[in-house]
Design a protein around this motif. Structure first.
Motif, PDB file in Angstrom:
ATOM      1  N   GLU A  23     -42.438  78.037  25.933  1.00  0.00           N
ATOM      2  CA  GLU A  23     -41.760  78.918  26.985  1.00  0.00           C
ATOM      3  C   GLU A  23     -42.043  77.959  28.250  1.00  0.00           C
ATOM      4  OE1 GLU A  23     -42.416  82.809  29.716  1.00  0.00           O
ATOM      5  OE2 GLU A  23     -43.005  82.940  27.746  1.00  0.00           O
ATOM      6  N   ALA A  24     -43.125  77.564  28.490  1.00  0.00           N
ATOM      7  CA  ALA A  24     -43.134  76.602  29.856  1.00  0.00           C
ATOM      8  C   ALA A  24     -42.258  75.318  29.559  1.00  0.00           C
ATOM      9  CB  ALA A  24     -44.686  76.206  29.756  1.00  0.00           C
ATOM     10  N   TYR A  25     -42.371  74.831  28.241  1.00  0.00           N
ATOM     11  CA  TYR A  25     -41.493  73.533  28.233  1.00  0.00           C
ATOM     12  C   TYR A  25     -39.859  73.658  28.425  1.00  0.00           C
ATOM     13  CZ  TYR A  25     -39.055  69.968  26.057  1.00  0.00           C
ATOM     14  OH  TYR A  25     -38.185  68.664  25.511  1.00  0.00           O
ATOM     15  N   MET A  26     -39.416  75.112  27.889  1.00  0.00           N
ATOM     16  CA  MET A  26     -38.096  75.568  28.021  1.00  0.00           C
ATOM     17  C   MET A  26     -37.774  75.699  29.393  1.00  0.00           C
ATOM     18  SD  MET A  26     -36.944  74.821  25.075  1.00  0.00           S
ATOM     19  CE  MET A  26     -35.222  75.472  25.323  1.00  0.00           C
ATOM     20  N   ASP A  27     -38.610  76.344  30.303  1.00  0.00           N
ATOM     21  CA  ASP A  27     -38.520  76.640  31.405  1.00  0.00           C
ATOM     22  C   ASP A  27     -38.589  75.714  32.419  1.00  0.00           C
ATOM     23  OD1 ASP A  27     -38.045  79.457  31.016  1.00  0.00           O
ATOM     24  OD2 ASP A  27     -39.985  80.215  31.698  1.00  0.00           O
ATOM     25  N   GLY A  28     -39.098  74.339  31.831  1.00  0.00           N
ATOM     26  CA  GLY A  28     -38.961  73.319  32.644  1.00  0.00           C
ATOM     27  C   GLY A  28     -40.479  73.064  33.589  1.00  0.00           C
ATOM     28  N   ILE A  29     -41.181  73.985  33.464  1.00  0.00           N
ATOM     29  CA  ILE A  29     -42.674  74.094  34.273  1.00  0.00           C
ATOM     30  C   ILE A  29     -43.392  72.671  33.913  1.00  0.00           C
ATOM     31  CG2 ILE A  29     -44.787  75.101  34.478  1.00  0.00           C
ATOM     32  CD1 ILE A  29     -43.282  77.812  34.303  1.00  0.00           C
ATOM     33  N   MET A  30     -43.231  72.317  32.810  1.00  0.00           N
ATOM     34  CA  MET A  30     -44.198  71.211  32.327  1.00  0.00           C
ATOM     35  C   MET A  30     -43.573  69.846  32.883  1.00  0.00           C
ATOM     36  SD  MET A  30     -45.001  72.272  28.498  1.00  0.00           S
ATOM     37  CE  MET A  30     -46.337  71.290  28.162  1.00  0.00           C
ATOM     38  N   SER A  31     -42.191  69.834  33.650  1.00  0.00           N
ATOM     39  CA  SER A  31     -41.785  68.671  34.167  1.00  0.00           C
ATOM     40  C   SER A  31     -41.634  68.832  35.559  1.00  0.00           C
ATOM     41  CB  SER A  31     -40.490  68.579  33.415  1.00  0.00           C
ATOM     42  OG  SER A  31     -40.371  68.147  32.034  1.00  0.00           O
ATOM     43  N   VAL A  32     -42.275  69.848  36.070  1.00  0.00           N
ATOM     44  CA  VAL A  32     -41.975  70.239  37.711  1.00  0.00           C
ATOM     45  C   VAL A  32     -43.187  68.874  38.418  1.00  0.00           C
ATOM     46  CG1 VAL A  32     -42.839  71.579  39.487  1.00  0.00           C
ATOM     47  CG2 VAL A  32     -41.617  72.529  37.475  1.00  0.00           C
ATOM     48  N   ASN A  33     -42.583  68.222  39.451  1.00  0.00           N
ATOM     49  CA  ASN A  33     -43.317  67.334  40.087  1.00  0.00           C
ATOM     50  C   ASN A  33     -44.292  67.792  40.959  1.00  0.00           C
ATOM     51  OD1 ASN A  33     -43.797  65.587  42.613  1.00  0.00           O
ATOM     52  ND2 ASN A  33     -42.501  64.191  41.517  1.00  0.00           N
ATOM     53  N   ARG A  35     -45.478  67.280  43.479  1.00  0.00           N
ATOM     54  CA  ARG A  35     -45.364  67.068  45.059  1.00  0.00           C
ATOM     55  C   ARG A  35     -44.148  68.161  45.576  1.00  0.00           C
ATOM     56  NH1 ARG A  35     -46.756  61.333  44.013  1.00  0.00           N
ATOM     57  NH2 ARG A  35     -48.820  61.267  44.818  1.00  0.00           N
ATOM     58  N   SER A  36     -43.419  68.838  44.500  1.00  0.00           N
ATOM     59  CA  SER A  36     -42.244  69.438  45.026  1.00  0.00           C
ATOM     60  C   SER A  36     -42.717  70.760  45.482  1.00  0.00           C
ATOM     61  CB  SER A  36     -41.363  69.604  43.458  1.00  0.00           C
ATOM     62  OG  SER A  36     -42.047  70.570  42.687  1.00  0.00           O
ATOM     63  N   GLU A  37     -41.697  71.395  45.958  1.00  0.00           N
ATOM     64  CA  GLU A  37     -41.820  72.883  46.663  1.00  0.00           C
ATOM     65  C   GLU A  37     -41.935  73.660  45.423  1.00  0.00           C
ATOM     66  OE1 GLU A  37     -39.091  75.986  49.149  1.00  0.00           O
ATOM     67  OE2 GLU A  37     -38.674  73.997  49.199  1.00  0.00           O
ATOM     68  N   GLU A  38     -41.298  73.525  44.128  1.00  0.00           N
ATOM     69  CA  GLU A  38     -41.412  74.530  43.114  1.00  0.00           C
ATOM     70  C   GLU A  38     -42.941  74.487  42.636  1.00  0.00           C
ATOM     71  OE1 GLU A  38     -39.494  75.060  38.668  1.00  0.00           O
ATOM     72  OE2 GLU A  38     -38.965  73.454  39.887  1.00  0.00           O
ATOM     73  N   LEU A  42     -45.664  77.602  42.667  1.00  0.00           N
ATOM     74  CA  LEU A  42     -46.459  77.834  41.413  1.00  0.00           C
ATOM     75  C   LEU A  42     -47.934  77.940  41.771  1.00  0.00           C
ATOM     76  CD1 LEU A  42     -46.271  78.676  38.445  1.00  0.00           C
ATOM     77  CD2 LEU A  42     -46.148  76.302  38.079  1.00  0.00           C
ATOM     78  N   MET A  43     -48.406  76.921  42.364  1.00  0.00           N
ATOM     79  CA  MET A  43     -49.729  76.876  42.716  1.00  0.00           C
ATOM     80  C   MET A  43     -50.195  77.991  43.752  1.00  0.00           C
ATOM     81  SD  MET A  43     -52.618  74.987  42.880  1.00  0.00           S
ATOM     82  CE  MET A  43     -52.512  73.089  43.023  1.00  0.00           C
ATOM     83  N   GLU A  44     -49.508  78.385  44.701  1.00  0.00           N
ATOM     84  CA  GLU A  44     -49.772  79.399  45.673  1.00  0.00           C
ATOM     85  C   GLU A  44     -49.692  80.675  44.780  1.00  0.00           C
ATOM     86  OE1 GLU A  44     -51.058  79.351  48.600  1.00  0.00           O
ATOM     87  OE2 GLU A  44     -50.963  77.171  48.201  1.00  0.00           O
ATOM     88  N   LEU A  45     -48.813  80.928  44.063  1.00  0.00           N
ATOM     89  CA  LEU A  45     -48.739  82.179  43.158  1.00  0.00           C
ATOM     90  C   LEU A  45     -50.095  82.034  42.208  1.00  0.00           C
ATOM     91  CD1 LEU A  45     -47.310  84.530  41.923  1.00  0.00           C
ATOM     92  CD2 LEU A  45     -46.377  83.175  40.413  1.00  0.00           C
TER      93      LEU A  45
END
Length: 170
Positions: A23-33, A35-38, A42-45
């Motif tokens: 699920e994380a792979y398909m949602d692209g979470i594992m490719s999030v930079n 330093r990005s806002e995204e 996620l870190m704050e959440l």
């Protein structure tokens, strides 16, 4: 099927882990930079949910690191000014004390596996107190009552508790 993962551990791997990774792979979470806002959102959440679930006070900082050994190094080099006092009754806590002794002044307090944490035996020159909460080498555990007593008796001192194998369960 029960599968044990011994890093760090031993711990049982949750049976749905492959679904979560997919699920994380398909949602692209594992490719999030990182330093990005995204990623920052996620870190704050993640921090918000950790504060809520583990009842972490708002004025405490949460830091994510890669290993217990890295944590030991940060504590020895960045938080210890005079000396760290290490309370241990097994191999993991002793290893932490040994590692720290290569970087800073340490005071070692060994206690038996059938003994409680010696909270009254605090060195005056130690400004950081170090405890391994779950000692997996001999299946012992420092009780929450003892940890609370350590805090009450040592106002103003940093207390570092290695919870590698106990955080999720206690």
């Amino acid at each position: 099927m029960k599968v044990a993962n011994f890093y760090p551990g031993p711990s049982r791997v949750y049976s749905n882990i492959t679904e979560y990774i997919y699920e994380a792979y398909m949602d692209g979470i594992m490719s999030v930079n990182h330093r990005s806002e995204e990623f920052m959102n996620l870190m704050e959440l993640t921090k918000k949910e950790l504060r809520e679930k583990l009842q972490i006070p708002a004025d405490y900082e949460i830091a994510f690191i890669s290993s217990a050994t890295e944590n030991w190094e940060i504590i020895a080099q960045s938080l210890t000014q005079k000396a760290s006092q290490h309370f241990y009754n097994g191999a993991f806590g002793e290893k932490w004390a040994s590692y720290a002794s290569k970087l800073t002044n340490t005071i070692n307090t060994h206690f038996g596996i059938n003994e409680a944490l010696p909270t009254g035996d605090i060195a005056k020159k130690a400004d950081v107190l170090c405890v391994t909460q779950n000692e997996t080498s001999n299946a012992t555990q420092v009780s929450m009552k003892s940890l609370k007593m350590l805090r009450v008796e040592n106002e103003g001192k940093i207390i570092a508790v290695d919870v590698t194998s106990s955080l999720g369960g206690i």
